[in-house]
Scaffold this motif. Structure first.
Motif, PDB file in Angstrom:
ATOM      1  N   UNK A  98       0.371  -1.348   0.447  1.00 20.31           N
ATOM      2  CA  UNK A  98      -0.044  -0.075  -0.089  1.00 20.31           C
ATOM      3  C   UNK A  98       0.652   1.420   0.090  1.00 20.31           C
ATOM      4  N   UNK A  99       0.959   2.026  -0.323  1.00 21.93           N
ATOM      5  CA  UNK A  99       0.983   3.763  -0.833  1.00 21.93           C
ATOM      6  C   UNK A  99       0.039   4.333  -0.043  1.00 21.93           C
ATOM      7  N   UNK A 100       1.006   5.639   0.839  1.00 28.79           N
ATOM      8  CA  UNK A 100       0.458   6.927   1.023  1.00 28.79           C
ATOM      9  C   UNK A 100      -1.865   6.667   1.244  1.00 28.79           C
ATOM     10  N   UNK A 101      -2.295   7.153   0.141  1.00 30.53           N
ATOM     11  CA  UNK A 101      -3.647   7.102   0.077  1.00 30.53           C
ATOM     12  C   UNK A 101      -4.739   6.105  -0.203  1.00 30.53           C
ATOM     13  N   UNK A 102      -3.702   4.827  -0.770  1.00 29.23           N
ATOM     14  CA  UNK A 102      -4.959   3.319  -0.607  1.00 29.23           C
ATOM     15  C   UNK A 102      -4.845   2.920   1.130  1.00 29.23           C
ATOM     16  N   UNK A 103      -3.927   3.507   1.985  1.00 30.02           N
ATOM     17  CA  UNK A 103      -4.186   2.769   3.634  1.00 30.02           C
ATOM     18  C   UNK A 103      -5.695   3.870   4.017  1.00 30.02           C
ATOM     19  N   UNK A 104      -6.136   4.942   3.875  1.00 21.10           N
ATOM     20  CA  UNK A 104      -7.179   5.133   3.312  1.00 21.10           C
ATOM     21  C   UNK A 104      -8.655   4.160   2.839  1.00 21.10           C
ATOM     22  N   UNK A 105      -8.033   3.908   1.906  1.00 21.17           N
ATOM     23  CA  UNK A 105      -9.247   3.070   0.950  1.00 21.17           C
ATOM     24  C   UNK A 105      -9.076   2.059   1.218  1.00 21.17           C
ATOM     25  N   UNK A 106      -8.114   1.313   1.920  1.00 22.29           N
ATOM     26  CA  UNK A 106      -7.953  -0.275   2.367  1.00 22.29           C
ATOM     27  C   UNK A 106      -8.052  -0.212   4.167  1.00 22.29           C
ATOM     28  N   UNK A 107      -8.405   0.192   4.988  1.00 23.77           N
ATOM     29  CA  UNK A 107      -8.413   0.701   5.947  1.00 23.77           C
ATOM     30  C   UNK A 107      -9.627   1.856   6.236  1.00 23.77           C
ATOM     31  N   UNK A 108      -9.038   2.397   6.638  1.00 24.32           N
ATOM     32  CA  UNK A 108      -9.645   4.004   7.159  1.00 24.32           C
ATOM     33  C   UNK A 108      -9.470   5.027   7.569  1.00 24.32           C
ATOM     34  N   UNK A 109      -9.567   6.227   7.753  1.00 21.83           N
ATOM     35  CA  UNK A 109      -8.938   7.583   7.187  1.00 21.83           C
ATOM     36  C   UNK A 109      -7.938   7.503   8.195  1.00 21.83           C
ATOM     37  N   UNK A 110      -8.586   6.839   9.648  1.00 24.12           N
ATOM     38  CA  UNK A 110      -7.663   6.982  11.119  1.00 24.12           C
ATOM     39  C   UNK A 110      -6.840   5.934  11.391  1.00 24.12           C
ATOM     40  N   UNK A 111      -6.641   5.031  10.497  1.00 27.08           N
ATOM     41  CA  UNK A 111      -5.919   4.067  10.534  1.00 27.08           C
ATOM     42  C   UNK A 111      -4.603   5.027   9.370  1.00 27.08           C
ATOM     43  N   UNK A 112      -4.577   5.617   8.341  1.00 27.27           N
ATOM     44  CA  UNK A 112      -4.156   5.817   8.017  1.00 27.27           C
ATOM     45  C   UNK A 112      -3.252   7.579   8.168  1.00 27.27           C
ATOM     46  N   UNK A 113      -3.625   8.018   9.022  1.00 33.98           N
ATOM     47  CA  UNK A 113      -3.256   9.549   9.859  1.00 33.98           C
ATOM     48  C   UNK A 113      -2.066   8.686  10.580  1.00 33.98           C
ATOM     49  N   UNK A 114      -2.671   7.590  11.304  1.00 36.71           N
ATOM     50  CA  UNK A 114      -1.621   7.210  12.593  1.00 36.71           C
ATOM     51  C   UNK A 114      -0.576   6.904  12.132  1.00 36.71           C
ATOM     52  N   UNK A 115      -1.030   5.446  10.493  1.00 40.12           N
ATOM     53  CA  UNK A 115       0.532   5.705  10.052  1.00 40.12           C
ATOM     54  C   UNK A 115       1.270   6.528   9.579  1.00 40.12           C
ATOM     55  N   UNK A 116       0.906   7.179   9.436  1.00 43.89           N
ATOM     56  CA  UNK A 116       1.487   8.926   8.392  1.00 43.89           C
ATOM     57  C   UNK A 116       2.754   8.866  10.009  1.00 43.89           C
ATOM     58  N   UNK A 117       2.172   9.681  11.141  1.00 44.21           N
ATOM     59  CA  UNK A 117       2.307   9.819  12.014  1.00 44.21           C
ATOM     60  C   UNK A 117       3.063   8.954  12.780  1.00 44.21           C
ATOM     61  N   UNK A 118       3.731   7.780  13.124  1.00 43.39           N
ATOM     62  CA  UNK A 118       4.289   6.398  13.958  1.00 43.39           C
ATOM     63  C   UNK A 118       4.841   5.931  12.610  1.00 43.39           C
ATOM     64  N   UNK A 119       5.179   6.266  11.704  1.00 47.41           N
ATOM     65  CA  UNK A 119       6.307   5.435  10.636  1.00 47.41           C
ATOM     66  C   UNK A 119       6.858   6.182  10.481  1.00 47.41           C
ATOM     67  N   UNK A 120       8.279   6.145  10.165  1.00 48.59           N
ATOM     68  CA  UNK A 120       9.449   6.574   9.100  1.00 48.59           C
ATOM     69  C   UNK A 120       9.230   5.572   8.001  1.00 48.59           C
ATOM     70  N   UNK A 121       8.393   6.399   6.609  1.00 52.49           N
ATOM     71  CA  UNK A 121       7.924   5.938   5.481  1.00 52.49           C
ATOM     72  C   UNK A 121       8.943   5.552   4.436  1.00 52.49           C
ATOM     73  N   UNK A 122       9.150   4.493   4.042  1.00 50.23           N
ATOM     74  CA  UNK A 122      10.086   4.104   2.567  1.00 50.23           C
ATOM     75  C   UNK A 122       9.456   3.552   1.365  1.00 50.23           C
ATOM     76  N   UNK A 123      10.060   4.565   0.459  1.00 50.00           N
ATOM     77  CA  UNK A 123       9.004   3.954  -0.850  1.00 50.00           C
ATOM     78  C   UNK A 123      10.142   2.955  -1.494  1.00 50.00           C
ATOM     79  N   UNK A 124       9.271   1.759  -1.711  1.00 52.95           N
ATOM     80  CA  UNK A 124      10.613   0.873  -2.043  1.00 52.95           C
ATOM     81  C   UNK A 124      10.796   0.496  -3.512  1.00 52.95           C
ATOM     82  N   UNK A 125      11.275   1.329  -4.397  1.00 50.17           N
ATOM     83  CA  UNK A 125      10.895   0.907  -5.655  1.00 50.17           C
ATOM     84  C   UNK A 125      12.481  -0.006  -6.757  1.00 50.17           C
ATOM     85  N   UNK A 126      12.413  -0.034  -7.705  1.00 43.64           N
ATOM     86  CA  UNK A 126      13.508  -0.983  -8.485  1.00 43.64           C
ATOM     87  C   UNK A 126      13.087  -2.103  -8.958  1.00 43.64           C
ATOM     88  N   UNK A 127      14.000  -2.431  -9.343  1.00 44.73           N
ATOM     89  CA  UNK A 127      13.510  -4.652 -10.294  1.00 44.73           C
ATOM     90  C   UNK A 127      13.120  -5.483  -9.349  1.00 44.73           C
TER      91      UNK A 127
END
Length: 221
Positions: A185-214
């Motif tokens: 899941x990325x960014x706004x997908x958290x709110x779509x899959x779970x809910x706005x509250x969970x998405x907001x908490x995740x953004x606050x409680x974690x250092x987020x790494x967006x992993x790319x590459x092969x």
């Protein structure tokens, strides 16, 4: 129990391919996981720590790392390496579990518990509910938890999975117990899959790494 014992790694739930592998063994460990490793004393405070020994800046207490990206990008390997590195350096306990396995086990345990309450299922059912209770207690209290593949679990209209992930992560954060999450899941997908509250908490409680590459899995086939 020594780190050379297979039981040491099995009781942590780690996939066999990651046993003993540390961040220093990886070609390019994520900086956020290195930071978690170095900053561990400011992220986790043992329960018996006197208040005067708490860090002056408590904003990092309980803060974890979220690895977000497509499958096959090495998220699980990196998360496990951080778990191994931190547990070995700081002599703390850790655990790895796929979130879908946790939800499935909890659902099964709930069904068995109802049978036990009605006098059904026998000793086998009682033993299985006790084993799950021990596992769940461990997930809520272990200093470092890797929660793998969040977002890939089966979801129902009742929102049961969302409730479980929110409850577990909030409890751990409040108890100053960091968690490493891997997810597609990325960014706004958290709110779509779970809910706005969970998405907001995740953004606050974690250092987020967006992993790319092969896709390493595809490359190995």
């Amino acid at each position: 129990m020594t780190v050379n014992s297979s039981y040491y790694w099995r009781q942590m739930g780690l996939p066999g391919r990651t046993w003993g592998i540390r961040l220093g063994d990886l070609d390019e460990p994520f900086q956020e996981l290195i930071d978690l490793h170095l900053d561990w004393p400011n992220r986790h405070i043992p329960q018996d720590t006197p208040l005067h020994q708490f860090p002056s800046d408590r904003s990092r207490l309980g803060r974890g790392v979220m690895l977000s990206g497509e499958p096959g990008r090495g998220k699980t390997t990196q998360a496990c390496a951080a778990l191994v590195s931190i547990c070995r350096k700081y002599q703390v306990d850790g655990h790895f579990i796929r979130f879908s396995d946790y939800v499935q086990s909890k659902t099964k345990s709930f069904t068995l518990h109802n049978k036990v309450d009605k006098g059904l299922g026998g000793e086998a059912a009682i033993a299985e509910t006790e084993r799950f209770a021990e596992l769940e207690t461990r997930l809520y209290t272990v200093p470092l938890l890797v929660l793998d593949d969040v977002g890939k679990e089966h979801r129902t209209a009742s929102g049961y999975a969302a409730q479980q992930v929110t409850t577990l992560l909030r409890h751990r954060h409040d108890a100053m117990l960091p968690t490493i999450i891997t997810t597609n899941l990325r960014g706004g997908e958290w709110a779509a899959v779970y809910d706005e509250s969970t998405a907001s908490f995740a953004m606050e409680a974690f250092d987020i790494v967006y992993v790319s590459g092969p896709d390493y899995r595809a490359a190995s086939t």
